[in-house]
Design a protein around this motif. Structure first.
Motif, PDB file in Angstrom:
ATOM      1  N   UNK A   3       7.673   6.597  16.452  1.00  0.00           N
ATOM      2  CA  UNK A   3       8.601   6.385  15.550  1.00  0.00           C
ATOM      3  C   UNK A   3       9.603   7.031  15.019  1.00  0.00           C
ATOM      4  N   UNK A   4       9.312   8.540  15.765  1.00  0.00           N
ATOM      5  CA  UNK A   4      10.455   9.454  15.634  1.00  0.00           C
ATOM      6  C   UNK A   4      10.236  10.626  14.833  1.00  0.00           C
ATOM      7  N   UNK A   5       9.432  10.843  13.950  1.00  0.00           N
ATOM      8  CA  UNK A   5       8.725  12.086  13.190  1.00  0.00           C
ATOM      9  C   UNK A   5       8.220  12.964  14.026  1.00  0.00           C
ATOM     10  N   UNK A   6       8.873  14.219  13.837  1.00  0.00           N
ATOM     11  CA  UNK A   6       8.286  15.308  15.007  1.00  0.00           C
ATOM     12  C   UNK A   6       8.730  16.435  14.592  1.00  0.00           C
ATOM     13  N   UNK A   7       8.495  17.481  15.469  1.00  0.00           N
ATOM     14  CA  UNK A   7       8.598  18.810  15.212  1.00  0.00           C
ATOM     15  C   UNK A   7       8.507  19.682  16.511  1.00  0.00           C
ATOM     16  N   UNK A  31       0.832  -1.214  -0.047  1.00  0.00           N
ATOM     17  CA  UNK A  31       0.271  -0.059  -0.033  1.00  0.00           C
ATOM     18  C   UNK A  31       0.939   1.106   0.231  1.00  0.00           C
ATOM     19  N   UNK A  32       0.573   2.116  -0.883  1.00  0.00           N
ATOM     20  CA  UNK A  32       1.110   3.470  -0.938  1.00  0.00           C
ATOM     21  C   UNK A  32       0.866   4.216   0.341  1.00  0.00           C
ATOM     22  N   UNK A  33       2.036   4.561   1.035  1.00  0.00           N
ATOM     23  CA  UNK A  33       1.675   5.370   2.266  1.00  0.00           C
ATOM     24  C   UNK A  33       1.510   6.571   1.889  1.00  0.00           C
ATOM     25  N   UNK A  34       0.346   7.434   2.135  1.00  0.00           N
ATOM     26  CA  UNK A  34       0.049   8.800   1.990  1.00  0.00           C
ATOM     27  C   UNK A  34       0.110   9.520   3.149  1.00  0.00           C
ATOM     28  N   UNK A  35       1.190  10.420   3.219  1.00  0.00           N
ATOM     29  CA  UNK A  35       1.808  11.132   4.445  1.00  0.00           C
ATOM     30  C   UNK A  35       0.595  12.249   4.494  1.00  0.00           C
ATOM     31  N   UNK A  36       0.416  12.690   5.877  1.00  0.00           N
ATOM     32  CA  UNK A  36      -0.660  13.591   6.095  1.00  0.00           C
ATOM     33  C   UNK A  36       0.008  14.768   6.801  1.00  0.00           C
ATOM     34  N   UNK A  85       0.204   8.038   8.209  1.00  0.00           N
ATOM     35  CA  UNK A  85      -0.826   7.344   9.021  1.00  0.00           C
ATOM     36  C   UNK A  85      -0.623   5.710   9.355  1.00  0.00           C
ATOM     37  N   UNK A  86      -0.054   5.180   8.452  1.00  0.00           N
ATOM     38  CA  UNK A  86       0.523   3.654   8.099  1.00  0.00           C
ATOM     39  C   UNK A  86       1.150   3.320   9.714  1.00  0.00           C
ATOM     40  N   UNK A  87       2.163   4.140  10.384  1.00  0.00           N
ATOM     41  CA  UNK A  87       2.778   3.757  11.506  1.00  0.00           C
ATOM     42  C   UNK A  87       2.044   4.047  12.752  1.00  0.00           C
ATOM     43  N   UNK A  88       2.391   3.293  13.732  1.00  0.00           N
ATOM     44  CA  UNK A  88       1.495   3.655  14.968  1.00  0.00           C
ATOM     45  C   UNK A  88       1.938   4.889  15.588  1.00  0.00           C
ATOM     46  N   UNK A 135       3.492  19.251  11.183  1.00  0.00           N
ATOM     47  CA  UNK A 135       4.266  17.876  10.999  1.00  0.00           C
ATOM     48  C   UNK A 135       3.832  17.015   9.847  1.00  0.00           C
ATOM     49  N   UNK A 136       4.602  16.556   9.359  1.00  0.00           N
ATOM     50  CA  UNK A 136       4.034  15.509   8.113  1.00  0.00           C
ATOM     51  C   UNK A 136       4.199  14.091   8.755  1.00  0.00           C
ATOM     52  N   UNK A 137       3.150  13.297   9.030  1.00  0.00           N
ATOM     53  CA  UNK A 137       2.931  12.116   9.433  1.00  0.00           C
ATOM     54  C   UNK A 137       2.359  10.926   8.632  1.00  0.00           C
TER      55      UNK A 137
END
Length: 171
Positions: A150-154, A122-127, A168-171, A164-166
């Motif tokens: 998972x480490x993505x933040x601001x 599945x293509x992960x679409x970032x939000x 949604x597939x990651x918890x 922030x660009x996150x």
């Protein structure tokens, strides 16, 4: 005894044997090889009702000169197939049976190789998420960390705002 006549006759005999040998090779190539190719590229008839995939494979191997090659994890032993084809090309029959099972196949010489298709990822679409961090009195908090698991933040700006660009597939 005339030696020139004897030499001529042995030369003629050798020539006749070469012609006969070449004719035999040409005859075999023209008559027998097309029959073998026809059996492999020709049409096949299969009538299996609710049988196993292995029964289907054995039936095709009987009717053609193809041999099936696959790993154990490719075929489900319990999978049932129903095939009723009369005088159809082998590639159509293979597609009919293996496409719904998510199995790809290829013809290589006298071998049909079966491979499990990879599940499409599945293509992960970032939000993009925007917001403001405030304290209990509603005052903006400067420099607050906003992090996705998972480490993505601001960090929030001087007005408490963040973007922030996150994923949604990651918890």
């Amino acid at each position: 005894m005339n030696y020139t006549k004897l030499a001529f006759s042995s030369r003629k005999r050798r020539q006749n044997l070469l012609i006969f040998r070449n004719f035999t090779i040409l005859f075999l190539a023209l008559v027998l090889l097309p029959a073998r190719v026809l059996a492999q590229k020709g049409n096949v008839s299969v009538n299996i009702n609710n049988g196993t995939v292995k029964t289907f494979i054995k039936e095709l191997e009987k009717q053609t000169r193809y041999t099936f090659v696959y790993r154990n994890n490719v075929l489900n032993d319990q999978a049932k197939v129903t095939v009723n084809c009369q005088n159809k090309p082998i590639d159509q029959i293979l597609s009919q049976v293996f496409t719904p099972m998510n199995i790809s196949w290829s013809l290589n010489n006298n071998t049909i190789v079966l491979v499990k298709k990879e599940a499409p990822q599945k293509k992960s679409e970032k939000k993009t998420l925007k917001g403001t961090v405030t304290d209990s009195r509603g005052e903006p908090i400067i420099g607050a960390n906003v992090i996705q698991e998972g480490g993505v933040g601001t960090i929030t700006d001087v007005d408490g705002n963040f973007t922030v660009t996150a994923d949604p597939a990651k918890p």
